[in-house]
Design a protein around this motif. Sequence first.
Motif, short mmCIF file in Angstrom:
data_model
loop_
_atom_site.label_atom_id
_atom_site.label_comp_id
_atom_site.label_asym_id
_atom_site.label_seq_id
_atom_site.Cartn_x
_atom_site.Cartn_y
_atom_site.Cartn_z
N GLY A 48 3.31 9.53 9.85
CA GLY A 48 3.42 8.66 8.68
C GLY A 48 2.09 8.06 8.28
O GLY A 48 1.78 7.96 7.09
N GLN A 49 1.28 7.64 9.25
CA GLN A 49 -0.03 7.07 8.94
C GLN A 49 -0.93 8.11 8.28
O GLN A 49 -1.64 7.81 7.31
CB GLN A 49 -0.71 6.55 10.21
N ILE A 50 -0.90 9.32 8.80
CA ILE A 50 -1.71 10.41 8.23
C ILE A 50 -1.24 10.72 6.81
O ILE A 50 -2.05 10.85 5.89
CB ILE A 50 -1.65 11.65 9.13
N GLN A 51 0.06 10.79 6.60
CA GLN A 51 0.60 11.09 5.28
C GLN A 51 0.23 10.01 4.27
O GLN A 51 -0.16 10.32 3.13
CB GLN A 51 2.11 11.26 5.35
N ARG A 52 0.32 8.74 4.66
CA ARG A 52 -0.04 7.64 3.74
C ARG A 52 -1.51 7.70 3.37
O ARG A 52 -1.87 7.51 2.20
CB ARG A 52 0.31 6.29 4.36
N ARG A 53 -2.37 7.96 4.35
CA ARG A 53 -3.81 8.02 4.07
C ARG A 53 -4.14 9.18 3.14
O ARG A 53 -4.89 9.03 2.18
CB ARG A 53 -4.58 8.15 5.39
N LEU A 103 0.77 0.61 -5.76
CA LEU A 103 -0.67 0.84 -5.88
C LEU A 103 -1.48 -0.16 -5.06
O LEU A 103 -2.60 0.15 -4.64
CB LEU A 103 -1.09 0.85 -7.35
N ARG A 104 -0.92 -1.32 -4.79
CA ARG A 104 -1.63 -2.26 -3.91
C ARG A 104 -1.74 -1.68 -2.50
O ARG A 104 -2.78 -1.79 -1.86
CB ARG A 104 -0.93 -3.61 -3.91
N ALA A 105 -0.67 -1.04 -2.02
CA ALA A 105 -0.70 -0.40 -0.70
C ALA A 105 -1.66 0.79 -0.72
O ALA A 105 -2.36 1.05 0.26
CB ALA A 105 0.70 0.05 -0.29
N VAL A 106 -1.70 1.50 -1.84
CA VAL A 106 -2.63 2.64 -1.97
C VAL A 106 -4.07 2.14 -1.88
O VAL A 106 -4.89 2.73 -1.17
CB VAL A 106 -2.38 3.40 -3.29
N VAL A 107 -4.37 1.05 -2.57
CA VAL A 107 -5.73 0.48 -2.52
C VAL A 107 -6.09 0.12 -1.07
O VAL A 107 -7.20 0.40 -0.61
CB VAL A 107 -5.87 -0.74 -3.44
N THR A 108 -5.17 -0.49 -0.35
CA THR A 108 -5.43 -0.85 1.05
C THR A 108 -5.79 0.39 1.87
O THR A 108 -6.74 0.37 2.66
CB THR A 108 -4.20 -1.56 1.65
N GLU A 109 -5.04 1.47 1.68
CA GLU A 109 -5.31 2.72 2.41
C GLU A 109 -6.65 3.33 2.01
O GLU A 109 -7.41 3.81 2.84
CB GLU A 109 -4.20 3.75 2.17
N VAL A 110 -6.95 3.31 0.70
CA VAL A 110 -8.22 3.87 0.23
C VAL A 110 -9.39 3.06 0.77
O VAL A 110 -10.40 3.62 1.20
CB VAL A 110 -8.25 3.94 -1.32
N GLU A 111 -9.25 1.74 0.79
CA GLU A 111 -10.31 0.90 1.34
C GLU A 111 -10.51 1.18 2.83
O GLU A 111 -11.65 1.23 3.31
CB GLU A 111 -10.00 -0.57 1.10
N GLY A 117 -15.72 5.62 6.89
CA GLY A 117 -16.83 6.54 6.72
C GLY A 117 -16.63 7.58 5.66
O GLY A 117 -17.33 8.57 5.62
N GLY A 118 -15.69 7.33 4.78
CA GLY A 118 -15.44 8.30 3.72
C GLY A 118 -16.40 8.12 2.57
O GLY A 118 -16.05 7.52 1.55
N ALA A 119 -17.61 8.63 2.70
CA ALA A 119 -18.60 8.51 1.63
C ALA A 119 -18.04 9.11 0.36
O ALA A 119 -17.45 10.18 0.37
CB ALA A 119 -19.89 9.21 2.03
N GLY A 120 -18.19 8.39 -0.74
CA GLY A 120 -17.69 8.85 -2.02
C GLY A 120 -16.22 8.55 -2.23
O GLY A 120 -15.65 8.94 -3.23
N SER A 121 -15.61 7.85 -1.28
CA SER A 121 -14.17 7.58 -1.40
C SER A 121 -13.89 6.13 -1.76
O SER A 121 -12.83 5.61 -1.45
CB SER A 121 -13.47 7.95 -0.09
N GLU A 122 -14.82 5.51 -2.46
CA GLU A 122 -14.61 4.14 -2.90
C GLU A 122 -13.38 4.10 -3.81
O GLU A 122 -13.11 5.07 -4.52
CB GLU A 122 -15.82 3.62 -3.70
#
Length: 154
Positions: A48-53, A103-111, A117-122
């Motif tokens: 589940g964690q991998i899928q959300r990320r 989308l708030r949860a999505v932002v948390t995952e993206v951050e 270390g995800g360069a370019g993944s701001e």
Amino acid sequence: QGRLGRKTGTGWYAYDAAGGKSADPVVEALIAEARAEKAITPRVFSAGQIQRRLLAVMANEGAKALAEGIALRASDIDLAFVHGYGFPRTRGGPMWAADQMSLRAVVTEVEAAHAAGGAGSEPAPLLLALARDGRSFADWQPTEQAEQQGGQQP
């Protein structure tokens, strides 16, 4: 290193004469060495964690495509992923699934992905704005982007 998989008997795995694979101690040692050099502590992630990320970073890239006018609507991105890339139909596509996640949860995952270390993944500015306003990709309109760019429609 000539580790070309089954044809050489080595790759990510060690292969026996019948083509069966097993963990290769050489690869495990290389990974351990790289972790030590970078002070990385291995962690265990649930499915589940991998899928959300993964969903979050896909939706983030989708937000960039919308903002740049590459895609007209979020549903266009969903169609391309479902019919072109095998995204599960029952999930509706990455943009619809991201809306369902919030989308708030999505932002948390993206951050979190960016911090890892995800360069370019701001986080994409469009994603941040929609999350801040409590909106979704589904109710975003391309005319909003045109208004932000001085009235030019894509």
